[in-house]
Design a protein around this motif. Structure first.
Motif, short mmCIF file in Angstrom:
data_model
loop_
_atom_site.label_atom_id
_atom_site.label_comp_id
_atom_site.label_asym_id
_atom_site.label_seq_id
_atom_site.Cartn_x
_atom_site.Cartn_y
_atom_site.Cartn_z
N GLY A 1 0.79 -1.23 0.00
CA GLY A 1 0.00 0.00 0.00
C GLY A 1 0.81 1.27 0.00
O GLY A 1 0.31 2.32 0.38
N LYS A 2 2.07 1.20 -0.41
CA LYS A 2 2.94 2.38 -0.37
C LYS A 2 2.41 3.52 -1.25
O LYS A 2 2.33 4.64 -0.83
CB LYS A 2 4.35 2.03 -0.83
N SER A 3 2.08 3.23 -2.49
CA SER A 3 1.74 4.29 -3.43
C SER A 3 0.29 4.75 -3.31
O SER A 3 -0.02 5.89 -3.63
CB SER A 3 2.02 3.83 -4.87
N GLN A 4 -0.60 3.89 -2.87
CA GLN A 4 -2.01 4.25 -2.77
C GLN A 4 -2.66 3.45 -1.66
O GLN A 4 -2.12 2.44 -1.20
CB GLN A 4 -2.72 3.98 -4.09
N LYS A 5 -3.81 3.92 -1.23
CA LYS A 5 -4.54 3.20 -0.19
C LYS A 5 -5.11 1.92 -0.80
O LYS A 5 -5.86 1.96 -1.76
CB LYS A 5 -5.65 4.06 0.39
N THR A 6 -4.71 0.81 -0.27
CA THR A 6 -5.15 -0.47 -0.81
C THR A 6 -5.94 -1.26 0.22
O THR A 6 -6.05 -0.85 1.38
CB THR A 6 -3.94 -1.32 -1.23
N LEU A 7 -6.43 -2.38 -0.21
CA LEU A 7 -7.12 -3.28 0.71
C LEU A 7 -6.17 -3.80 1.78
O LEU A 7 -6.59 -4.05 2.91
CB LEU A 7 -7.75 -4.44 -0.06
N HIS A 8 -4.91 -3.97 1.42
CA HIS A 8 -3.91 -4.41 2.40
C HIS A 8 -3.83 -3.41 3.55
O HIS A 8 -3.83 -3.80 4.72
CB HIS A 8 -2.54 -4.56 1.73
N GLN A 9 -3.77 -2.12 3.22
CA GLN A 9 -3.71 -1.09 4.24
C GLN A 9 -5.01 -1.07 5.06
O GLN A 9 -4.96 -0.93 6.27
CB GLN A 9 -3.52 0.29 3.62
N ARG A 10 -6.12 -1.20 4.38
CA ARG A 10 -7.40 -1.19 5.09
C ARG A 10 -7.48 -2.35 6.06
O ARG A 10 -7.93 -2.18 7.19
CB ARG A 10 -8.55 -1.24 4.09
N TYR A 11 -7.03 -3.51 5.63
CA TYR A 11 -7.05 -4.67 6.52
C TYR A 11 -6.17 -4.43 7.75
O TYR A 11 -6.57 -4.71 8.88
CB TYR A 11 -6.61 -5.94 5.78
N LEU A 12 -4.97 -3.91 7.54
CA LEU A 12 -4.08 -3.62 8.67
C LEU A 12 -4.68 -2.60 9.62
O LEU A 12 -4.57 -2.74 10.84
CB LEU A 12 -2.72 -3.12 8.17
N GLN A 13 -5.34 -1.58 9.07
CA GLN A 13 -5.99 -0.58 9.92
C GLN A 13 -7.13 -1.20 10.72
O GLN A 13 -7.29 -0.92 11.91
CB GLN A 13 -6.50 0.58 9.08
N ASP A 14 -7.93 -2.03 10.07
CA ASP A 14 -9.03 -2.70 10.76
C ASP A 14 -8.50 -3.62 11.87
O ASP A 14 -9.04 -3.65 12.97
CB ASP A 14 -9.88 -3.51 9.78
N LEU A 15 -7.46 -4.35 11.56
CA LEU A 15 -6.87 -5.26 12.53
C LEU A 15 -6.25 -4.49 13.70
O LEU A 15 -6.40 -4.87 14.86
CB LEU A 15 -5.83 -6.14 11.86
N ALA A 16 -5.58 -3.38 13.39
CA ALA A 16 -4.98 -2.54 14.44
C ALA A 16 -6.06 -1.97 15.35
O ALA A 16 -5.90 -1.93 16.58
CB ALA A 16 -4.16 -1.42 13.83
N ALA A 17 -7.17 -1.55 14.78
CA ALA A 17 -8.28 -1.03 15.59
C ALA A 17 -8.87 -2.13 16.47
O ALA A 17 -9.32 -1.87 17.58
CB ALA A 17 -9.35 -0.44 14.69
N THR A 18 -8.84 -3.35 15.99
CA THR A 18 -9.39 -4.47 16.75
C THR A 18 -8.53 -4.83 17.95
O THR A 18 -9.04 -5.04 19.04
CB THR A 18 -9.56 -5.70 15.82
N VAL A 19 -7.23 -4.90 17.76
CA VAL A 19 -6.34 -5.28 18.87
C VAL A 19 -5.90 -4.07 19.69
O VAL A 19 -5.31 -4.24 20.76
CB VAL A 19 -5.09 -6.06 18.40
N GLY A 20 -6.16 -2.88 19.20
CA GLY A 20 -5.76 -1.66 19.89
C GLY A 20 -4.58 -1.03 19.21
O GLY A 20 -3.51 -1.64 19.15
N SER A 21 -4.76 0.14 18.68
CA SER A 21 -3.71 0.80 17.91
C SER A 21 -2.44 1.01 18.71
O SER A 21 -1.34 0.86 18.18
CB SER A 21 -4.21 2.15 17.38
N ALA A 22 -2.57 1.35 19.98
CA ALA A 22 -1.38 1.58 20.80
C ALA A 22 -0.56 0.30 20.95
O ALA A 22 0.66 0.30 20.81
CB ALA A 22 -1.78 2.11 22.17
N ALA A 23 -1.25 -0.81 21.18
CA ALA A 23 -0.57 -2.10 21.31
C ALA A 23 0.09 -2.49 19.99
O ALA A 23 1.19 -3.04 19.97
CB ALA A 23 -1.55 -3.18 21.74
N TRP A 24 -0.56 -2.18 18.92
CA TRP A 24 -0.07 -2.50 17.57
C TRP A 24 1.26 -1.82 17.31
O TRP A 24 2.23 -2.46 16.93
CB TRP A 24 -1.12 -2.06 16.55
N GLU A 25 1.31 -0.51 17.52
CA GLU A 25 2.52 0.26 17.23
C GLU A 25 3.67 -0.11 18.16
O GLU A 25 4.79 -0.31 17.71
CB GLU A 25 2.23 1.76 17.32
N THR A 26 3.40 -0.20 19.44
CA THR A 26 4.48 -0.50 20.38
C THR A 26 4.92 -1.95 20.28
O THR A 26 6.10 -2.25 20.42
CB THR A 26 4.07 -0.19 21.83
#
Length: 124
Positions: A57-82
């Motif tokens: 998803g580097k050049s454009q917003k893709t389904l891959h990025q959307r999936y990662l965002q959805d997954l990060a929101a599910t497990v908690g964005s703070a936990a995801w990044e750290t």
């Protein structure tokens, strides 16, 4: 008090329903990512799998990025990044376990709601 599995299930179904309702989103391709992600984590590890999805998803917003965002929101964005940037293996293993638990719900709902089957292949 809700269990982690219950929370993951609720957030995953919300994400799948939003994908289903989005006319610009290819439901089948998103569903295939839901099926693919857990096995990629098992084989390659969480960091490499996330890096692969991010590179898609580097050049454009893709389904891959959307999936990662959805997954990060599910497990908690703070936990995801750290959890991905830590050198502490216990934190990384815990994050991997939580991500896999959440990803299973995405996979189940993709099969049930988006009607994606394991035999469906990814073209990308």
């Amino acid at each position: 008090m809700k269990s982690a599995a219950h929370t993951y299930a609720e957030k995953a179904i919300q994400s799948i329903r939003s994908v289903e309702a989005d006319p610009d989103c290819n439901n089948k391709d998103y569903g295939r990512l839901c099926l693919l992600f857990p096995s990629m984590v098992q084989v390659n590890g969480l960091r490499l799998t996330v890096a692969f999805f991010q590179s898609k998803g580097k050049s454009q917003k893709t389904l891959h990025q959307r999936y990662l965002q959805d997954l990060a929101a599910t497990v908690g964005s703070a936990a995801w990044e750290t959890g991905l940037s830590t050198n502490d293996m216990m934190d990384y293993r815990d994050l991997t376990r939580h991500v896999l638990q959440a990803a299973v719900w995405f996979k189940r709902y993709a099969e049930a709601i988006l009607k994606v089957e394991a035999a469906d292949g990814l073209d990308s």
